[in-house]
Scaffold this active site. Structure first.
Site, PDB file in Angstrom:
ATOM      1  N   SER A   8       0.838  -1.200   0.000  1.00 12.71           N
ATOM      2  CA  SER A   8       0.000   0.000   0.000  1.00 12.71           C
ATOM      3  C   SER A   8       0.869   1.244   0.000  1.00 12.71           C
ATOM      4  O   SER A   8       2.015   1.219   0.439  1.00 12.71           O
ATOM      5  CB  SER A   8      -0.900   0.011   1.243  1.00 12.71           C
ATOM      6  OG  SER A   8      -1.617   1.224   1.330  1.00 12.71           O
ATOM      7  N   HIS A   9       0.293   2.328  -0.465  1.00 11.91           N
ATOM      8  CA  HIS A   9       0.957   3.627  -0.379  1.00 11.91           C
ATOM      9  C   HIS A   9       1.033   4.108   1.064  1.00 11.91           C
ATOM     10  O   HIS A   9       1.818   4.986   1.380  1.00 11.91           O
ATOM     11  CB  HIS A   9       0.186   4.664  -1.206  1.00 11.91           C
ATOM     12  CG  HIS A   9       0.457   4.559  -2.663  1.00 11.91           C
ATOM     13  ND1 HIS A   9       0.011   3.525  -3.439  1.00 11.91           N
ATOM     14  CD2 HIS A   9       1.149   5.385  -3.492  1.00 11.91           C
ATOM     15  CE1 HIS A   9       0.405   3.707  -4.677  1.00 11.91           C
ATOM     16  NE2 HIS A   9       1.101   4.827  -4.739  1.00 11.91           N
ATOM     17  N   SER A  10       0.195   3.548   1.920  1.00 16.52           N
ATOM     18  CA  SER A  10       0.085   3.994   3.306  1.00 16.52           C
ATOM     19  C   SER A  10       0.544   2.905   4.269  1.00 16.52           C
ATOM     20  O   SER A  10       0.023   1.777   4.241  1.00 16.52           O
ATOM     21  CB  SER A  10      -1.368   4.359   3.612  1.00 16.52           C
ATOM     22  OG  SER A  10      -1.580   4.504   4.994  1.00 16.52           O
TER      23      SER A  10
END
Length: 120
Positions: A8-10
């Site tokens: 994920s980007h997060s």
């Protein structure tokens, strides 16, 4: 055994999804890769390292944009002996579906079949 990989980007999304899977599908290995140096983003180098260090088959889930692109490239460059599959399904719902199937003794193929039925 099959590992679930979350890209994920997060960092919070990756770790939160991992926490959910650990609570709901105890015993299924889950690896979370989220963010880059405390910021939003993905890194091909981090994802490639993660894929190359896998010690069993893996189902890989991703969120958006460069997460998919970097995961595709890392899998393409993988030269190991395990089955590494990118899954086109929602990151939380898809990984949950796969983890539950694996937790009750399903194989990687069984999990992929369930994912294709549900999200195909």
């Amino acid at each position: 055994m099959t590992t679930i990989v979350i890209v994920s980007h997060s960092k919070d999304i990756a770790n939160g999804t991992k926490d959910l899977l650990n609570q709901m599908a105890n015993g299924v290995p889950v690896i979370a890769q989220g963010g880059v140096e405390g910021n939003i983003g993905t890194s091909y180098d981090h994802i490639q390292t993660l894929v190359n260090e896998l010690e069993d088959d893996a189902l890989c889930f991703y969120d958006i944009g460069s997460a998919e692109m970097n995961l595709d490239l890392a899998i393409e460059m993988y030269t190991g002996n395990y089955q590494i599959e990118k899954v086109d399904a929602p990151i939380v719902e898809g990984s949950f579906t796969a983890a539950v199937k694996l937790s009750v003794g399903g194989s990687i193929e069984d999990a992929i079949a369930d994912l294709n039925k549900t999200f195909g």
